[in-house]
Design an enzyme around this catalytic site. Structure first.
Site, PDB file in Angstrom:
ATOM      1  N   GLY A   1     -23.337  46.885  -7.731  1.00  0.00           N
ATOM      2  CA  GLY A   1     -22.114  46.694  -8.525  1.00  0.00           C
ATOM      3  C   GLY A   1     -21.227  47.927  -8.404  1.00  0.00           C
ATOM      4  O   GLY A   1     -20.513  48.292  -9.342  1.00  0.00           O
TER       5      GLY A   1
ATOM      6  N   ASP B   1     -22.289  46.006  -3.322  1.00  0.00           N
ATOM      7  CA  ASP B   1     -21.595  45.050  -4.185  1.00  0.00           C
ATOM      8  C   ASP B   1     -21.427  43.777  -3.374  1.00  0.00           C
ATOM      9  O   ASP B   1     -21.605  43.777  -2.152  1.00  0.00           O
ATOM     10  CB  ASP B   1     -20.211  45.606  -4.605  1.00  0.00           C
ATOM     11  CG  ASP B   1     -19.717  44.990  -5.907  1.00  0.00           C
ATOM     12  OD1 ASP B   1     -19.533  43.755  -5.953  1.00  0.00           O
ATOM     13  OD2 ASP B   1     -19.522  45.728  -6.892  1.00  0.00           O
ATOM     14  N   ILE B   2     -21.011  42.713  -4.065  1.00  0.00           N
ATOM     15  CA  ILE B   2     -20.752  41.454  -3.362  1.00  0.00           C
ATOM     16  C   ILE B   2     -19.392  41.524  -2.655  1.00  0.00           C
ATOM     17  O   ILE B   2     -19.133  40.838  -1.687  1.00  0.00           O
ATOM     18  CB  ILE B   2     -20.849  40.269  -4.345  1.00  0.00           C
ATOM     19  CG1 ILE B   2     -21.018  38.964  -3.614  1.00  0.00           C
ATOM     20  CG2 ILE B   2     -19.683  40.221  -5.307  1.00  0.00           C
ATOM     21  CD1 ILE B   2     -21.632  37.878  -4.473  1.00  0.00           C
TER      22      ILE B   2
ATOM     23  N   ASP C   1     -25.797  40.630  -2.787  1.00  0.00           N
ATOM     24  CA  ASP C   1     -25.636  39.737  -3.926  1.00  0.00           C
ATOM     25  C   ASP C   1     -26.756  40.092  -4.911  1.00  0.00           C
ATOM     26  O   ASP C   1     -27.944  39.944  -4.585  1.00  0.00           O
ATOM     27  CB  ASP C   1     -25.767  38.282  -3.433  1.00  0.00           C
ATOM     28  CG  ASP C   1     -25.633  37.283  -4.569  1.00  0.00           C
ATOM     29  OD1 ASP C   1     -25.802  37.674  -5.752  1.00  0.00           O
ATOM     30  OD2 ASP C   1     -25.363  36.099  -4.279  1.00  0.00           O
TER      31      ASP C   1
ATOM     32  N   TYR D   1     -22.191  37.170 -23.356  1.00  0.00           N
ATOM     33  CA  TYR D   1     -22.432  38.521 -22.817  1.00  0.00           C
ATOM     34  C   TYR D   1     -23.397  39.297 -23.718  1.00  0.00           C
ATOM     35  O   TYR D   1     -24.351  39.909 -23.241  1.00  0.00           O
ATOM     36  CB  TYR D   1     -21.077  39.217 -22.715  1.00  0.00           C
ATOM     37  CG  TYR D   1     -21.104  40.663 -22.298  1.00  0.00           C
ATOM     38  CD1 TYR D   1     -21.569  41.053 -21.048  1.00  0.00           C
ATOM     39  CD2 TYR D   1     -20.598  41.660 -23.138  1.00  0.00           C
ATOM     40  CE1 TYR D   1     -21.545  42.390 -20.659  1.00  0.00           C
ATOM     41  CE2 TYR D   1     -20.566  42.988 -22.753  1.00  0.00           C
ATOM     42  CZ  TYR D   1     -21.047  43.349 -21.511  1.00  0.00           C
ATOM     43  OH  TYR D   1     -21.014  44.670 -21.132  1.00  0.00           O
TER      44      TYR D   1
ATOM     45  N   LYS E   1     -27.129  40.857 -22.906  1.00  0.00           N
ATOM     46  CA  LYS E   1     -27.442  42.287 -23.039  1.00  0.00           C
ATOM     47  C   LYS E   1     -28.617  42.508 -23.998  1.00  0.00           C
ATOM     48  O   LYS E   1     -29.470  43.350 -23.745  1.00  0.00           O
ATOM     49  CB  LYS E   1     -26.196  43.073 -23.499  1.00  0.00           C
ATOM     50  CG  LYS E   1     -25.142  43.228 -22.409  1.00  0.00           C
ATOM     51  CD  LYS E   1     -25.643  44.079 -21.251  1.00  0.00           C
ATOM     52  CE  LYS E   1     -24.660  44.180 -20.111  1.00  0.00           C
ATOM     53  NZ  LYS E   1     -25.223  44.841 -18.907  1.00  0.00           N
TER      54      LYS E   1
ATOM     55  N   ILE F   1     -14.851  51.281 -22.151  1.00  0.00           N
ATOM     56  CA  ILE F   1     -14.666  52.455 -21.298  1.00  0.00           C
ATOM     57  C   ILE F   1     -13.239  52.464 -20.737  1.00  0.00           C
ATOM     58  O   ILE F   1     -12.794  51.475 -20.159  1.00  0.00           O
ATOM     59  CB  ILE F   1     -15.677  52.465 -20.127  1.00  0.00           C
ATOM     60  CG1 ILE F   1     -17.112  52.272 -20.631  1.00  0.00           C
ATOM     61  CG2 ILE F   1     -15.540  53.745 -19.308  1.00  0.00           C
ATOM     62  CD1 ILE F   1     -17.688  53.393 -21.451  1.00  0.00           C
TER      63      ILE F   1
HETATM   64  C1  AKB Z   1     -16.415  44.367 -22.796  1.00  0.00           C
HETATM   65  O1  AKB Z   1     -15.364  44.487 -23.464  1.00  0.00           O
HETATM   66  O2  AKB Z   1     -16.933  43.279 -22.540  1.00  0.00           O
HETATM   67  C2  AKB Z   1     -17.103  45.617 -22.317  1.00  0.00           C
HETATM   68  C3  AKB Z   1     -18.161  46.083 -23.255  1.00  0.00           C
HETATM   69  C4  AKB Z   1     -17.804  46.636 -24.563  1.00  0.00           C
HETATM   70  O3  AKB Z   1     -19.319  45.985 -22.935  1.00  0.00           O
HETATM   71  N1  AKB Z   1     -16.142  46.656 -22.105  1.00  0.00           N
END
Ligand code: AKB
Length: 312
Positions: free
Chosen positions: A9, A35-36, A53, A143, A147, A173
């Site tokens: 990545g 990375d891909i 990949d 997401y 995680k 970030i």
């Molecule tokens: C997002 O906004 O999805 C990312 C995170 C906070 O993991 N920047």
């Protein structure tokens, strides 16, 4: 022995700057970017690049064996906003890639792993202010679910098989080199791109939603620091809370106006507002500060000046 590093990545927002920083430290031929898709010019010219990949275990395993890789930084992931639109893809990319790397470490084909988690592991029932390291975790985004599941896998592989996997929960970030990749905190980068072009910015979050954020240089520093720490100093094998500053869209707009007084912002929240509302306002990262001496440097004012200078 010097590590031989593979960044998976490497063309993404964090991966590209992390690869450059690792090449500064270890030399360009000790850090393979993969990375891909190809990355920006600076990344592509800075050292070797391989197309991989991240969901294909064999491709990764062959690369690791051929190049005698010791350490893997797994930066490939679908972020919060994109993951809501493509839940199946998010689940398969985010989970399969991690599972392949953990398995390869269990088979003793690699020694050390860095895998980033996120503030997205927290949800609407989590205490919002100074969110502790250990607390209620009921994420309600795809997401966030990937995680949190990933964190559990990391700890499991450390406890059961001694896999040396290290992780931090990145906040939003902020950086200028590579565009962000579909997150909820992307507004805090988009806003600078408009401001330096003297254009108004339409923000997809409300003015007052406070989120934990960090300048890229601090994020890279944290990543390098946790990977350089002694094994016995890493006491948390799920993922460490990591924090620097917290601000709202209104705060960052005010900070930009100090350098660009005519800058204008208006607010038109979309589906990302609900994601942002489910996340903490601020994070307690005292465990990272205690265990491996984490310290952030950049304030909102300092990062605003650096973003504007570099984007101009
Ligand atoms: C997002 O906004 O999805 C990312 C995170 C906070 O993991 N920047």
């Amino acid at each position: 022995m010097n590590p031989k590093i593979l960044v998976i990545g490497a063309s993404g927002q964090i991966g590209s700057e992390l690869t450059l920083a690792l090449r500064e430290i270890h030399g360009k031929n000790s850090v393979l970017a993969s990375d891909i898709k190809e990355g920006n010019d600076e990344l592509m010219k800075s050292g070797p690049f391989i197309k991989i990949d991240a969901t294909h275990k064999e491709e990764i395993a062959n690369c690791i064996a051929f190049h005698k890789v010791t350490d893997v930084y797994l930066m490939a992931a679908l972020l919060s906003a994109t993951a809501e639109k493509h839940p199946d893809l998010a689940w398969s990319l985010n989970m399969q890639s991690l599972s392949h790397i953990l398995e390869l470490a269990r088979e003793k084909k690699i020694k050390k792993i860095f895998w980033p988690s996120s503030i997205a592991v927290f949800g609407p029932t989590t205490p919002k202010k100074n969110t502790p390291q250990r607390t209620i975790m009921e994420p309600n985004t795809v997401y966030g679910i990937t995680k949190l599941a990933g964190e559990r896998w990391c700890e499991y592989f450390f406890n059961k098989f001694g896999v040396d996997v290290r992780s931090v929960r990145y906040p939003g970030i902020i950086s200028y080199k590579t565009p962000p990749g579909g997150g909820t905190t992307d507004y805090a980068i988009d806003i600078f791109h408009k401001a330096v072009k003297n254009k108004p910015y339409e923000c997809f979050l409300n003015d007052d939603v406070m989120l934990p954020m960090m300048f890229m240089k601090d994020a890279i520093n944290a990543t390098i620091k946790i990977m350089g720490a002694k094994k016995e100093d890493i006491k948390i094998r799920s993922s460490y809370n990591l924090a620097a500053i917290s601000f709202s869209p209104k705060d960052i707009a005010e900070s930009i106006k100090k350098s660009i007084p005519e800058f204008k912002i208006r607010y038109k929240p979309d589906f990302r507002q609900e994601i942002a509302e489910s996340w903490p306002n601020s994070i307690d990262d005292s465990e990272a500060r205690k265990d491996w001496n984490w310290n952030h440097q950049y304030t909102l004012e300092e990062l605003t000046i650096e973003m504007i200078e570099n984007l101009k």
